[in-house]
Design a protein around this motif. Structure first.
Motif, PDB file in Angstrom:
ATOM      1  N   PHE A 172       0.854  -1.190   0.000  1.00 30.29           N
ATOM      2  CA  PHE A 172       0.000   0.000   0.000  1.00 30.29           C
ATOM      3  C   PHE A 172       0.889   1.238   0.000  1.00 30.29           C
ATOM      4  O   PHE A 172       1.727   1.412   0.893  1.00 30.29           O
ATOM      5  CB  PHE A 172      -0.930  -0.013   1.211  1.00 30.29           C
ATOM      6  CG  PHE A 172      -1.940  -1.131   1.173  1.00 30.29           C
ATOM      7  CD1 PHE A 172      -3.184  -0.937   0.609  1.00 30.29           C
ATOM      8  CD2 PHE A 172      -1.623  -2.387   1.698  1.00 30.29           C
ATOM      9  CE1 PHE A 172      -4.108  -1.975   0.564  1.00 30.29           C
ATOM     10  CE2 PHE A 172      -2.538  -3.426   1.654  1.00 30.29           C
ATOM     11  CZ  PHE A 172      -3.783  -3.223   1.092  1.00 30.29           C
ATOM     12  N   ILE A 173       0.692   2.090  -1.011  1.00 29.98           N
ATOM     13  CA  ILE A 173       1.544   3.257  -1.220  1.00 29.98           C
ATOM     14  C   ILE A 173       0.724   4.519  -0.956  1.00 29.98           C
ATOM     15  O   ILE A 173      -0.292   4.766  -1.621  1.00 29.98           O
ATOM     16  CB  ILE A 173       2.113   3.282  -2.643  1.00 29.98           C
ATOM     17  CG1 ILE A 173       2.711   1.913  -3.023  1.00 29.98           C
ATOM     18  CG2 ILE A 173       3.153   4.388  -2.795  1.00 29.98           C
ATOM     19  CD1 ILE A 173       3.858   1.459  -2.147  1.00 29.98           C
ATOM     20  N   ALA A 174       1.154   5.318   0.020  1.00 29.10           N
ATOM     21  CA  ALA A 174       0.416   6.507   0.440  1.00 29.10           C
ATOM     22  C   ALA A 174       0.899   7.742  -0.310  1.00 29.10           C
ATOM     23  O   ALA A 174       2.051   7.818  -0.751  1.00 29.10           O
ATOM     24  CB  ALA A 174       0.573   6.714   1.944  1.00 29.10           C
ATOM     25  N   LEU A 175       0.036   8.732  -0.419  1.00 28.50           N
ATOM     26  CA  LEU A 175       0.399  10.010  -1.030  1.00 28.50           C
ATOM     27  C   LEU A 175       1.041  10.927   0.012  1.00 28.50           C
ATOM     28  O   LEU A 175       0.444  11.201   1.061  1.00 28.50           O
ATOM     29  CB  LEU A 175      -0.837  10.691  -1.621  1.00 28.50           C
ATOM     30  CG  LEU A 175      -0.629  12.106  -2.167  1.00 28.50           C
ATOM     31  CD1 LEU A 175       0.377  12.105  -3.317  1.00 28.50           C
ATOM     32  CD2 LEU A 175      -1.952  12.718  -2.605  1.00 28.50           C
ATOM     33  N   LEU A 176       2.243  11.388  -0.290  1.00 27.36           N
ATOM     34  CA  LEU A 176       2.904  12.350   0.585  1.00 27.36           C
ATOM     35  C   LEU A 176       2.808  13.736  -0.039  1.00 27.36           C
ATOM     36  O   LEU A 176       3.262  13.954  -1.165  1.00 27.36           O
ATOM     37  CB  LEU A 176       4.376  11.985   0.798  1.00 27.36           C
ATOM     38  CG  LEU A 176       5.099  12.953   1.753  1.00 27.36           C
ATOM     39  CD1 LEU A 176       5.906  12.206   2.799  1.00 27.36           C
ATOM     40  CD2 LEU A 176       5.983  13.932   0.987  1.00 27.36           C
ATOM     41  N   VAL A 177       2.214  14.667   0.704  1.00 27.24           N
ATOM     42  CA  VAL A 177       2.118  16.060   0.258  1.00 27.24           C
ATOM     43  C   VAL A 177       3.004  16.937   1.138  1.00 27.24           C
ATOM     44  O   VAL A 177       3.911  17.614   0.652  1.00 27.24           O
ATOM     45  CB  VAL A 177       0.659  16.561   0.280  1.00 27.24           C
ATOM     46  CG1 VAL A 177       0.580  18.020  -0.161  1.00 27.24           C
ATOM     47  CG2 VAL A 177      -0.218  15.684  -0.618  1.00 27.24           C
ATOM     48  N   GLU A 178       2.753  16.917   2.449  1.00 27.82           N
ATOM     49  CA  GLU A 178       3.544  17.722   3.380  1.00 27.82           C
ATOM     50  C   GLU A 178       4.616  16.853   4.047  1.00 27.82           C
ATOM     51  O   GLU A 178       4.484  15.630   4.126  1.00 27.82           O
ATOM     52  CB  GLU A 178       2.628  18.324   4.444  1.00 27.82           C
ATOM     53  CG  GLU A 178       1.536  19.228   3.876  1.00 27.82           C
ATOM     54  CD  GLU A 178       0.600  19.731   4.957  1.00 27.82           C
ATOM     55  OE1 GLU A 178       0.968  19.666   6.157  1.00 27.82           O
ATOM     56  OE2 GLU A 178      -0.500  20.182   4.616  1.00 27.82           O
ATOM     57  N   GLU A 179       5.655  17.489   4.570  1.00 29.05           N
ATOM     58  CA  GLU A 179       6.759  16.745   5.175  1.00 29.05           C
ATOM     59  C   GLU A 179       6.291  15.898   6.353  1.00 29.05           C
ATOM     60  O   GLU A 179       6.725  14.755   6.530  1.00 29.05           O
ATOM     61  CB  GLU A 179       7.854  17.708   5.631  1.00 29.05           C
ATOM     62  CG  GLU A 179       9.059  16.973   6.226  1.00 29.05           C
ATOM     63  CD  GLU A 179      10.181  17.893   6.640  1.00 29.05           C
ATOM     64  OE1 GLU A 179      11.283  17.386   6.923  1.00 29.05           O
ATOM     65  OE2 GLU A 179       9.954  19.123   6.704  1.00 29.05           O
ATOM     66  N   ARG A 180       5.370  16.450   7.146  1.00 35.80           N
ATOM     67  CA  ARG A 180       4.897  15.712   8.323  1.00 35.80           C
ATOM     68  C   ARG A 180       4.193  14.411   7.954  1.00 35.80           C
ATOM     69  O   ARG A 180       4.082  13.498   8.771  1.00 35.80           O
ATOM     70  CB  ARG A 180       3.972  16.592   9.159  1.00 35.80           C
ATOM     71  CG  ARG A 180       2.688  16.989   8.458  1.00 35.80           C
ATOM     72  CD  ARG A 180       1.812  17.903   9.327  1.00 35.80           C
ATOM     73  NE  ARG A 180       0.626  18.345   8.619  1.00 35.80           N
ATOM     74  CZ  ARG A 180      -0.501  17.671   8.537  1.00 35.80           C
ATOM     75  NH1 ARG A 180      -0.603  16.490   9.147  1.00 35.80           N
ATOM     76  NH2 ARG A 180      -1.530  18.143   7.875  1.00 35.80           N
ATOM     77  N   HIS A 181       3.728  14.316   6.726  1.00 33.72           N
ATOM     78  CA  HIS A 181       3.010  13.106   6.304  1.00 33.72           C
ATOM     79  C   HIS A 181       3.897  11.870   6.337  1.00 33.72           C
ATOM     80  O   HIS A 181       3.398  10.746   6.455  1.00 33.72           O
ATOM     81  CB  HIS A 181       2.428  13.288   4.896  1.00 33.72           C
ATOM     82  CG  HIS A 181       1.305  14.271   4.821  1.00 33.72           C
ATOM     83  ND1 HIS A 181       0.918  14.895   3.640  1.00 33.72           N
ATOM     84  CD2 HIS A 181       0.475  14.748   5.791  1.00 33.72           C
ATOM     85  CE1 HIS A 181      -0.091  15.710   3.882  1.00 33.72           C
ATOM     86  NE2 HIS A 181      -0.382  15.636   5.172  1.00 33.72           N
ATOM     87  N   GLY A 189       4.981   2.330   1.568  1.00 34.26           N
ATOM     88  CA  GLY A 189       5.766   3.301   0.824  1.00 34.26           C
ATOM     89  C   GLY A 189       4.976   4.564   0.584  1.00 34.26           C
ATOM     90  O   GLY A 189       3.842   4.711   1.059  1.00 34.26           O
ATOM     91  N   MET A 190       5.593   5.484  -0.170  1.00 34.49           N
ATOM     92  CA  MET A 190       4.952   6.771  -0.457  1.00 34.49           C
ATOM     93  C   MET A 190       5.255   7.193  -1.887  1.00 34.49           C
ATOM     94  O   MET A 190       6.280   6.821  -2.463  1.00 34.49           O
ATOM     95  CB  MET A 190       5.426   7.834   0.534  1.00 34.49           C
ATOM     96  CG  MET A 190       6.923   8.082   0.522  1.00 34.49           C
ATOM     97  SD  MET A 190       7.489   9.251   1.813  1.00 34.49           S
ATOM     98  CE  MET A 190       7.284   8.272   3.305  1.00 34.49           C
ATOM     99  N   TYR A 191       4.320   7.953  -2.464  1.00 32.91           N
ATOM    100  CA  TYR A 191       4.525   8.558  -3.780  1.00 32.91           C
ATOM    101  C   TYR A 191       4.153  10.022  -3.701  1.00 32.91           C
ATOM    102  O   TYR A 191       3.491  10.457  -2.742  1.00 32.91           O
ATOM    103  CB  TYR A 191       3.735   7.822  -4.862  1.00 32.91           C
ATOM    104  CG  TYR A 191       2.226   8.030  -4.844  1.00 32.91           C
ATOM    105  CD1 TYR A 191       1.573   8.688  -5.869  1.00 32.91           C
ATOM    106  CD2 TYR A 191       1.434   7.528  -3.797  1.00 32.91           C
ATOM    107  CE1 TYR A 191       0.195   8.866  -5.870  1.00 32.91           C
ATOM    108  CE2 TYR A 191       0.063   7.694  -3.774  1.00 32.91           C
ATOM    109  CZ  TYR A 191      -0.560   8.357  -4.825  1.00 32.91           C
ATOM    110  OH  TYR A 191      -1.927   8.534  -4.805  1.00 32.91           O
ATOM    111  N   THR A 192       4.541  10.812  -4.700  1.00 33.36           N
ATOM    112  CA  THR A 192       4.385  12.275  -4.597  1.00 33.36           C
ATOM    113  C   THR A 192       3.332  12.833  -5.548  1.00 33.36           C
ATOM    114  O   THR A 192       2.874  13.946  -5.365  1.00 33.36           O
ATOM    115  CB  THR A 192       5.735  12.967  -4.856  1.00 33.36           C
ATOM    116  OG1 THR A 192       6.213  12.617  -6.162  1.00 33.36           O
ATOM    117  CG2 THR A 192       6.774  12.527  -3.825  1.00 33.36           C
ATOM    118  N   TYR A 193       2.948  12.115  -6.543  1.00 36.06           N
ATOM    119  CA  TYR A 193       1.925  12.374  -7.550  1.00 36.06           C
ATOM    120  C   TYR A 193       2.067  13.696  -8.308  1.00 36.06           C
ATOM    121  O   TYR A 193       2.205  13.691  -9.524  1.00 36.06           O
ATOM    122  CB  TYR A 193       0.505  12.287  -6.981  1.00 36.06           C
ATOM    123  CG  TYR A 193      -0.526  12.419  -8.100  1.00 36.06           C
ATOM    124  CD1 TYR A 193      -0.774  11.339  -8.946  1.00 36.06           C
ATOM    125  CD2 TYR A 193      -1.168  13.609  -8.356  1.00 36.06           C
ATOM    126  CE1 TYR A 193      -1.662  11.449 -10.013  1.00 36.06           C
ATOM    127  CE2 TYR A 193      -2.057  13.735  -9.426  1.00 36.06           C
ATOM    128  CZ  TYR A 193      -2.304  12.661 -10.245  1.00 36.06           C
ATOM    129  OH  TYR A 193      -3.161  12.769 -11.307  1.00 36.06           O
TER     130      TYR A 193
END
Length: 457
Positions: free
Chosen positions: A301-310, A321-325
């Motif tokens: 499951f890959i989450a969307l990271l927008v802000e640094e705190r995310h 993991g994370m993606y930036t979109y």
């Protein structure tokens, strides 16, 4: 005299042998399948065959047909579909003519477009103009809705026209374009059955068709879970189970090989940050009340990271993991290229995947006319290449591409053409060809492959 004749015969014989060798060489250059009426070299240019069909279809689009447009365009479309099917080479020829897929290049894809021919009405092409949240600012900008096919909710105009995502010839053309770009995994925007975004219609019934065409082009499909109503740990478990049960057996269904050797489905979760970490942890951690871990429905499951705190919330939530979109360098912490190195370091230290998202540019003023400050000019492809270069610097396992066809936000790499109407002058890819961003993607896919080999040495 006899010596002169002998020399003449030898020279003549050598000349005949020379001519024969040239003829044999020319014959080997000519394709075996070429016959009368099959121009030499045409088979080496599959795009040319496709473009002929697509341009013919475009010239006969609803905007150019007089009289009863639905009836006439329907007949023209049937001809176009049959022509395209006839001109498509067999699967083994596709493998020879197209770039090999790169399953570490994931590309976001949208199947939410519709037109009267296939859907009874325009969908998404007639996108409304979205008002600014501040009424004082909103009053300074136009209101209303776009009026296709001449006026669409995009700053660029597709080579395929205001198409329907249900059109089989469109789906096939899209698969061919994505394969020609050497991408490997389609990240399909997805809502649960019966649900859609506020400007669209349900599209889950299209998934089997997309999977079939993806398989034809040796592409894989994974899912971009959109923020549907009441999305939480329970509904996510139910929907992940639904996807895997219904589509998991298809050969085009994507599974990613993990560092432990397991092959797991992968799900991108858009706007994941709107749900608190405690809810996600119920689903994504071993001790969660709705845990999906170590079940037949376990996945990445890959989450969307927008802000640094995310990044801390993503880790606590149990995401993999994370993606930036966003394709807007500087718009958010996650989409800013200079932050990718620190995000990759954070992910490495916490056993997470970091998937940077690159894009060719950004412009959404056709639907958000007040949002000029977030426009990112394509600079004839330089913006796109800069993003790829930044992504390769952090050596990611996967690179995601925003997008194949998010036309509303001007992030598409799908073929676009110049178009001018009485009211609108659309942007285009000039001085380059309509397929320039597909070619650039293919270029960087090959560059990624070569650099990845060095990383793994």
């Amino acid at each position: 005299m006899a010596r002169f004749r002998r020399r003449t015969c030898i020279i003549l014989l050598l000349f005949i042998l020379f001519i024969c060798s040239i003829m044999m060489a020319l014959k080997t250059l000519r394709p075996d399948r070429a016959g009368f009426g099959d121009p030499f070299g045409l088979g080496l240019l599959p795009e040319l065959q496709q473009r002929t069909v697509l341009l013919d279809n475009k010239q006969n689009s609803p905007s150019r047909v007089q009289g009863d447009p639905v009836t006439r365009v329907s007949n023209l479309h049937s001809i176009a579909v049959n022509t395209m099917k006839a001109s498509m080479p067999p699967v083994n020829k596709l493998e020879e003519e197209l770039s090999s897929p790169n399953y570490n290049f994931h590309i976001f894809y949208y199947s939410w477009f519709g037109n009267p021919q296939f859907d009874g009405k325009y969908i998404h092409w007639n996108h409304p103009l979205l008002p600014h949240w501040d009424p004082k600012i909103a009053n300074n900008y136009p209101k209303g809705r776009h009026n296709p096919p001449e006026d669409i909710g995009a700053n660029f105009y597709p080579e395929l026209g205001s198409y329907s995502s249900k059109d089989p010839s469109v789906i096939e053309a899209h698969m061919k374009q994505m394969r020609s770009a050497s991408t490997g995994v389609i990240v399909l925007s997805w809502y649960p059955p019966g649900m859609a975004d506020e400007n669209g219609e349900p599209t889950d019934d299209l998934v089997p068709v997309i999977l079939d065409y993806a398989h034809k082009y040796n592409l894989k499909v994974t899912f971009h879970i959109e923020p549907y109503k009441d999305r939480d740990d329970r509904s996510m478990y139910h929907n992940v189970k639904y996807i895997i049960d219904k589509y998991g057996g298809h050969p085009a269904f994507y599974r990613h090989k993990t560092s432990t050797g397991r092959f797991l489905p992968m799900f991108y979760v858009y706007d994941s940050y709107v749900t608190i970490p405690e809810i996600w942890a119920n689903l994504l951690t071993l001790s969660g009340s709705q845990t999906i871990r170590n079940t037949p429905y376990d996945a990445l499951f890959i989450a969307l990271l927008v802000e640094e705190r995310h990044k801390h919330d993503i880790h606590r939530s149990g995401f993999d993991g994370m993606y930036t979109y966003f394709a807007t360098n500087g718009f958010s912490y996650g989409s800013s290229h200079h932050n990718w190195a620190s995000l990759k370091a954070f992910c490495d230290s916490n056993n997470l995947m970091f998937i940077p998202s690159v894009g060719p540019g950004y412009i959404d003023t056709s639907i958000r006319p007040w949002n000029n400050h977030n426009t990112r000019n394509r600079v004839n492809g330089k913006y796109y290449e800069t993003a790829f270069s930044a992504a390769l610097l952090v050596r990611p396992e996967i690179i995601s591409i925003t997008s194949f066809n998010e036309w509303h936000e001007g992030t598409q790499i799908e073929k676009a053409v110049p178009k001018r109407t009485g009211q609108v002058v659309y942007l285009d890819y000039k001085p380059h060809k309509p397929n320039v961003y597909l070619e650039l993607t293919q270029k960087w896919s090959e560059k990624y492959r070569k650099e990845q080999e060095q990383w793994l040495m």
